[in-house]
Scaffold this motif. Structure first.
Motif, PDB file in Angstrom:
ATOM      1  N   ARG A 133       0.795  -1.164  -0.040  1.00  0.00           N
ATOM      2  CA  ARG A 133       0.037  -0.120  -0.043  1.00  0.00           C
ATOM      3  C   ARG A 133       0.803   1.102   0.041  1.00  0.00           C
ATOM      4  NH1 ARG A 133      -4.283  -1.574   4.850  1.00  0.00           N
ATOM      5  NH2 ARG A 133      -5.120  -3.492   3.685  1.00  0.00           N
ATOM      6  N   ARG A 134       2.137   1.037   0.230  1.00  0.00           N
ATOM      7  CA  ARG A 134       2.986   2.302   0.212  1.00  0.00           C
ATOM      8  C   ARG A 134       3.179   2.992  -1.238  1.00  0.00           C
ATOM      9  NH1 ARG A 134       8.064   0.079   2.715  1.00  0.00           N
ATOM     10  NH2 ARG A 134       6.695  -0.415   4.468  1.00  0.00           N
ATOM     11  N   ILE A 135       3.022   4.110  -1.207  1.00  0.00           N
ATOM     12  CA  ILE A 135       3.027   4.875  -2.517  1.00  0.00           C
ATOM     13  C   ILE A 135       4.378   4.685  -3.419  1.00  0.00           C
ATOM     14  CG2 ILE A 135       4.278   6.978  -1.483  1.00  0.00           C
ATOM     15  CD1 ILE A 135       1.960   8.478  -3.560  1.00  0.00           C
ATOM     16  N   THR A 136       4.274   4.699  -4.460  1.00  0.00           N
ATOM     17  CA  THR A 136       5.418   4.470  -5.553  1.00  0.00           C
ATOM     18  C   THR A 136       6.199   5.621  -5.705  1.00  0.00           C
ATOM     19  OG1 THR A 136       3.991   4.425  -7.582  1.00  0.00           O
ATOM     20  CG2 THR A 136       4.312   2.254  -6.227  1.00  0.00           C
ATOM     21  N   ALA A 137       7.101   5.772  -6.399  1.00  0.00           N
ATOM     22  CA  ALA A 137       7.813   6.841  -6.734  1.00  0.00           C
ATOM     23  C   ALA A 137       7.062   7.501  -7.820  1.00  0.00           C
ATOM     24  CB  ALA A 137       9.216   6.625  -7.298  1.00  0.00           C
ATOM     25  N   ALA A 138       6.469   6.713  -8.635  1.00  0.00           N
ATOM     26  CA  ALA A 138       5.701   7.240  -9.870  1.00  0.00           C
ATOM     27  C   ALA A 138       4.316   8.040  -9.448  1.00  0.00           C
ATOM     28  CB  ALA A 138       5.347   6.170 -10.954  1.00  0.00           C
ATOM     29  N   ALA A 139       3.745   7.530  -8.474  1.00  0.00           N
ATOM     30  CA  ALA A 139       2.549   8.078  -8.058  1.00  0.00           C
ATOM     31  C   ALA A 139       2.911   9.369  -6.927  1.00  0.00           C
ATOM     32  CB  ALA A 139       1.864   6.970  -6.972  1.00  0.00           C
ATOM     33  N   ALA A 140       4.118   9.240  -6.547  1.00  0.00           N
ATOM     34  CA  ALA A 140       4.365  10.380  -5.522  1.00  0.00           C
ATOM     35  C   ALA A 140       4.820  11.555  -6.207  1.00  0.00           C
ATOM     36  CB  ALA A 140       5.652  10.073  -4.651  1.00  0.00           C
ATOM     37  N   LEU A 141       5.233  11.283  -7.393  1.00  0.00           N
ATOM     38  CA  LEU A 141       5.496  12.473  -8.421  1.00  0.00           C
ATOM     39  C   LEU A 141       4.162  13.309  -8.828  1.00  0.00           C
ATOM     40  CD1 LEU A 141       8.504  10.769 -10.565  1.00  0.00           C
ATOM     41  CD2 LEU A 141       8.698  12.854  -9.209  1.00  0.00           C
ATOM     42  N   GLU A 142       3.098  12.432  -9.042  1.00  0.00           N
ATOM     43  CA  GLU A 142       1.753  12.939  -9.448  1.00  0.00           C
ATOM     44  C   GLU A 142       0.914  13.403  -8.168  1.00  0.00           C
ATOM     45  OE1 GLU A 142       1.232  13.265 -12.508  1.00  0.00           O
ATOM     46  OE2 GLU A 142       3.296  12.349 -12.915  1.00  0.00           O
ATOM     47  N   HIS A 143       1.623  13.483  -7.004  1.00  0.00           N
ATOM     48  CA  HIS A 143       0.706  14.021  -5.843  1.00  0.00           C
ATOM     49  C   HIS A 143       0.544  15.404  -6.055  1.00  0.00           C
ATOM     50  CE1 HIS A 143      -0.088  14.700  -1.533  1.00  0.00           C
ATOM     51  NE2 HIS A 143      -0.342  13.374  -1.603  1.00  0.00           N
ATOM     52  N   GLU A 144      -0.457  15.609  -5.431  1.00  0.00           N
ATOM     53  CA  GLU A 144      -0.772  17.085  -5.253  1.00  0.00           C
ATOM     54  C   GLU A 144       0.069  18.126  -4.674  1.00  0.00           C
ATOM     55  OE1 GLU A 144      -3.448  20.364  -6.259  1.00  0.00           O
ATOM     56  OE2 GLU A 144      -3.456  18.467  -6.799  1.00  0.00           O
ATOM     57  N   TYR A 145       0.762  17.649  -3.587  1.00  0.00           N
ATOM     58  CA  TYR A 145       1.732  18.325  -2.900  1.00  0.00           C
ATOM     59  C   TYR A 145       2.900  19.111  -4.214  1.00  0.00           C
ATOM     60  CZ  TYR A 145       6.205  19.248  -0.354  1.00  0.00           C
ATOM     61  OH  TYR A 145       7.373  19.791   0.194  1.00  0.00           O
ATOM     62  N   PHE A 146       3.002  18.388  -5.174  1.00  0.00           N
ATOM     63  CA  PHE A 146       4.155  19.047  -6.241  1.00  0.00           C
ATOM     64  C   PHE A 146       3.339  19.920  -6.994  1.00  0.00           C
ATOM     65  CE2 PHE A 146       6.285  15.023  -4.774  1.00  0.00           C
ATOM     66  CZ  PHE A 146       7.299  15.610  -4.344  1.00  0.00           C
ATOM     67  N   ARG A 147       2.167  20.014  -7.145  1.00  0.00           N
ATOM     68  CA  ARG A 147       1.391  20.890  -7.937  1.00  0.00           C
ATOM     69  C   ARG A 147       1.044  22.174  -7.389  1.00  0.00           C
ATOM     70  NH1 ARG A 147       0.269  17.670 -12.396  1.00  0.00           N
ATOM     71  NH2 ARG A 147       0.569  15.641 -12.184  1.00  0.00           N
ATOM     72  N   MET A 148       1.185  22.449  -5.848  1.00  0.00           N
ATOM     73  CA  MET A 148       0.935  23.791  -5.377  1.00  0.00           C
ATOM     74  C   MET A 148       2.209  24.435  -5.119  1.00  0.00           C
ATOM     75  SD  MET A 148      -1.132  21.691  -2.224  1.00  0.00           S
ATOM     76  CE  MET A 148      -1.262  23.102  -1.176  1.00  0.00           C
ATOM     77  N   ASP A 149       1.895  25.903  -5.159  1.00  0.00           N
ATOM     78  CA  ASP A 149       2.834  26.746  -4.657  1.00  0.00           C
ATOM     79  C   ASP A 149       3.816  26.446  -3.451  1.00  0.00           C
ATOM     80  OD1 ASP A 149       2.813  28.244  -7.498  1.00  0.00           O
ATOM     81  OD2 ASP A 149       1.015  29.418  -6.304  1.00  0.00           O
ATOM     82  N   PRO A 150       4.981  26.859  -3.572  1.00  0.00           N
ATOM     83  CA  PRO A 150       5.701  26.842  -4.739  1.00  0.00           C
ATOM     84  C   PRO A 150       6.120  25.659  -5.434  1.00  0.00           C
ATOM     85  CG  PRO A 150       7.198  26.686  -2.893  1.00  0.00           C
ATOM     86  CD  PRO A 150       5.799  26.552  -2.094  1.00  0.00           C
ATOM     87  N   LEU A 151       6.057  25.678  -7.029  1.00  0.00           N
ATOM     88  CA  LEU A 151       6.509  24.466  -7.585  1.00  0.00           C
ATOM     89  C   LEU A 151       7.783  24.153  -7.504  1.00  0.00           C
ATOM     90  CD1 LEU A 151       4.309  25.463 -10.882  1.00  0.00           C
ATOM     91  CD2 LEU A 151       3.547  23.913  -8.926  1.00  0.00           C
ATOM     92  N   PRO A 152       8.355  22.810  -7.595  1.00  0.00           N
ATOM     93  CA  PRO A 152       9.630  22.304  -7.685  1.00  0.00           C
ATOM     94  C   PRO A 152      10.245  22.923  -8.805  1.00  0.00           C
ATOM     95  CG  PRO A 152       8.233  20.480  -8.373  1.00  0.00           C
ATOM     96  CD  PRO A 152       7.362  21.490  -7.682  1.00  0.00           C
ATOM     97  N   GLY A 153      11.430  23.010  -8.627  1.00  0.00           N
ATOM     98  CA  GLY A 153      12.281  23.550 -10.001  1.00  0.00           C
ATOM     99  C   GLY A 153      13.600  22.457 -10.121  1.00  0.00           C
ATOM    100  N   ARG A 154      14.251  22.799 -11.475  1.00  0.00           N
ATOM    101  CA  ARG A 154      15.578  21.932 -11.231  1.00  0.00           C
ATOM    102  C   ARG A 154      16.662  22.371 -10.600  1.00  0.00           C
ATOM    103  NH1 ARG A 154      19.956  22.242 -15.216  1.00  0.00           N
ATOM    104  NH2 ARG A 154      20.582  20.288 -16.082  1.00  0.00           N
ATOM    105  N   ASN A 155      16.637  23.745 -10.143  1.00  0.00           N
ATOM    106  CA  ASN A 155      17.775  24.079  -9.300  1.00  0.00           C
ATOM    107  C   ASN A 155      17.248  24.220  -8.041  1.00  0.00           C
ATOM    108  OD1 ASN A 155      19.790  25.311  -7.825  1.00  0.00           O
ATOM    109  ND2 ASN A 155      20.510  26.689  -9.658  1.00  0.00           N
ATOM    110  N   ALA A 156      17.602  23.186  -6.964  1.00  0.00           N
ATOM    111  CA  ALA A 156      16.824  23.464  -5.798  1.00  0.00           C
ATOM    112  C   ALA A 156      17.670  24.296  -4.793  1.00  0.00           C
ATOM    113  CB  ALA A 156      17.081  22.024  -5.237  1.00  0.00           C
ATOM    114  N   LEU A 157      18.703  24.873  -5.173  1.00  0.00           N
ATOM    115  CA  LEU A 157      19.487  25.753  -4.250  1.00  0.00           C
ATOM    116  C   LEU A 157      19.144  27.267  -4.588  1.00  0.00           C
ATOM    117  CD1 LEU A 157      22.798  23.511  -4.116  1.00  0.00           C
ATOM    118  CD2 LEU A 157      20.585  23.420  -2.783  1.00  0.00           C
ATOM    119  N   VAL A 158      18.346  27.783  -5.125  1.00  0.00           N
ATOM    120  CA  VAL A 158      18.225  29.163  -5.520  1.00  0.00           C
ATOM    121  C   VAL A 158      17.070  29.697  -4.812  1.00  0.00           C
ATOM    122  CG1 VAL A 158      19.109  29.235  -7.738  1.00  0.00           C
ATOM    123  CG2 VAL A 158      16.933  28.686  -7.331  1.00  0.00           C
ATOM    124  N   PRO A 159      16.939  30.675  -4.393  1.00  0.00           N
ATOM    125  CA  PRO A 159      15.663  31.492  -3.746  1.00  0.00           C
ATOM    126  C   PRO A 159      14.315  31.335  -4.387  1.00  0.00           C
ATOM    127  CG  PRO A 159      17.562  32.984  -3.819  1.00  0.00           C
ATOM    128  CD  PRO A 159      17.871  32.039  -4.758  1.00  0.00           C
TER     129      PRO A 159
END
Length: 464
Positions: free
Chosen positions: A312-338
């Motif tokens: 029942r544990r979430i898979t990596a693929a399903a986690a990537l589609e989670h609503e958490y990643f669709r809310m502000d602030p959106l994730p970006g390729r450079n994680a270390l910038v403001p």
């Protein structure tokens, strides 16, 4: 591929291309060194494998890691640049792109130096990229089995600034059709990140053990301390880790057969009724440990990663589609910038460098070098720890976030040289740098999300 032929002064000839700086880490099966590349700007990480226990040549573990790394290519997985063998003592060296940071040092910097949490954009970007790389691995039937903050690297200044790299594949395995049950490989995963099915003696396990570790890392990014910090029992090959289970049960509550149907078949659950079954843990409070509201999307995702039942544990693929990643602030390729205009960038220190250790792991490399407060080596890429102000990040659409196979690594058939076939244990050829071929996809379990790679950073959903 380089070798030890043409050695000068007892040192392998390939070493003439590098200036050794010092040791930057110690992995599962060897030491990792930082070296400058001569004649061009840049540094490289060189992993030296320890001799095989039998002392009869190259470790099978090293061969397995090389075979895996040569078959995979993804932006969020560390890149194997070259392989060197010193034939004089059959020592093996793997050269990787050098990553200036890792999650362990980033978390420690916030906890001990800054004394404030990692900003939400950085947490989300680090986690999304980790999941993206892990989804790629799982889609190609590879379990990492040793995910922890020190094995999650982050690139420093350059084209890939702020890009996450999953590293240290010393315990990784292909799990589609293993030659023997995985539990016979012995203990896996550093104890604080070890899934409950492993702690309870499961003889069969899946990629879900990696997702549990990601959940532990997610919580640590939020709180700056390990979520389940148990005291490890050592001595026997696979001892019962009661204290680690106690730490988990106190946070998540007592597991039950209703929530985890296969629980009753696990050896340690059956054999230790006094400590495991009789001791009840009331009032689980994961949300209070990680300081999240129970109705928040972050808490929802974390709780699904820390689901007791691996099925029942979430898979990596399903986690990537989670609503958490669709809310502000959106994730970006450079994680270390403001994440916001005018916000100050964090000057993360480089990974510490031990300048007193040479390739043999004993003597002094060179005259003592001063190491800055950021643990960077003057004059090297590691010294570039100051992050210049950059524009506010924006989501970057990418196709699978893959790197196309490049010319950085000369063709080398380690499988044939080691007397091994070029196929994985399931006799299915893997293609470098692409998702599994169609005939391999047909053989996959019908697990949710165990299919295609994620196609890029999420777009924000319209709110009505």
């Amino acid at each position: 591929m380089g070798d030890g032929r043409g050695a000068v002064g007892g040192r392998p000839a390939w070493l003439q291309y590098y200036d050794l700086v010092g040791k930057i880490g110690e992995g599962t099966y060897g030491l990792v060194f930082l070296a400058r590349i001569k004649h061009r700007k840049g540094c490289i990480a060189i992993k030296k494998f320890k001799q095989s226990k039998e002392g009869d040549g190259i470790s099978p573990t090293a061969i397995r890691e090389i075979m895996l790394l040569r078959e995979i290519s993804h932006e969020n997985v560390v890149r194997l640049v070259n392989v060197h063998i010193n034939h004089a003592d059959m020592s093996l060296y793997l050269a990787f792109d050098y990553a200036e940071h890792d999650l362990y040092e980033i978390i420690r910097h916030h906890r001990e130096k800054l004394n404030h949490p990692i900003n939400q954009y950085t947490v989300k970007s680090l986690l999304w990229q980790l999941l993206n790389g892990l989804n790629y691995l799982h889609s190609n039937w590879i379990i990492h089995r040793d995910l922890k903050p020190s094995n999650i690297l982050v690139m420093g200044e350059g084209e890939e600034h702020g890009v996450v790299k999953i590293a240290d594949f010393g315990l990784a395995r292909i799990y589609q059709a293993p030659l023997k049950p995985l539990y016979e490989n012995g203990v896996v995963v550093t104890i604080w990140y070890r899934a409950p099915e492993l702690l309870l003696g499961a003889k069969h396990y899946t990629s879900a053990v990696d997702m549990w570790a990601v959940g532990c890392i997610f919580a640590e990014l939020l709180t700056l301390k390990p979520l389940f910090q148990g005291v490890e029992v050592k001595g026997t090959p696979n001892p019962f880790q009661l204290d680690q289970l106690d730490k988990i049960f106190k946070v998540l509550g007592h597991p039950t057969p209703e929530k985890w149907p296969t629980l009753t078949y696990l050896p340690y659950w059956l054999n230790d009724q006094q400590h495991i079954q009789a001791h009840k843990y009331d009032n689980p409070a994961l949300h209070s440990y990680v300081h999240l509201q129970q109705k928040s999307q972050a808490y929802d995702l974390l709780s699904k990663m820390l689901e007791y039942d691996p099925q029942r544990r979430i898979t990596a693929a399903a986690a990537l589609e989670h609503e958490y990643f669709r809310m502000d602030p959106l994730p970006g390729r450079n994680a270390l910038v403001p994440s916001q205009p005018g916000e100050k960038a964090v000057n993360y220190p480089a990974r510490p460098v031990d300048t007193t250790t040479d390739f043999e792991g004993t003597t002094s490399v060179q005259p003592s070098q001063s190491v800055s407060s950021g643990n960077a080596v003057p004059g090297s890429v590691a010294a570039a720890a100051v992050v210049a102000p950059r524009q506010v990040p924006r989501p970057m659409p990418m196709v699978g976030m893959q790197r196309m196979p490049g010319g950085g690594m000369a063709p080398f058939n380690i499988a044939s040289q080691a007397g091994m076939g070029g196929l994985n244990p399931g006799n299915i050829p893997m293609q470098r740098g692409v998702a599994a071929p169609a005939h391999q996809q047909q053989l996959r379990r019908k697990d949710p999300g165990m299919g295609m790679q994620n196609t890029g950073y999420p777009q924000q959903r319209r709110r009505f």
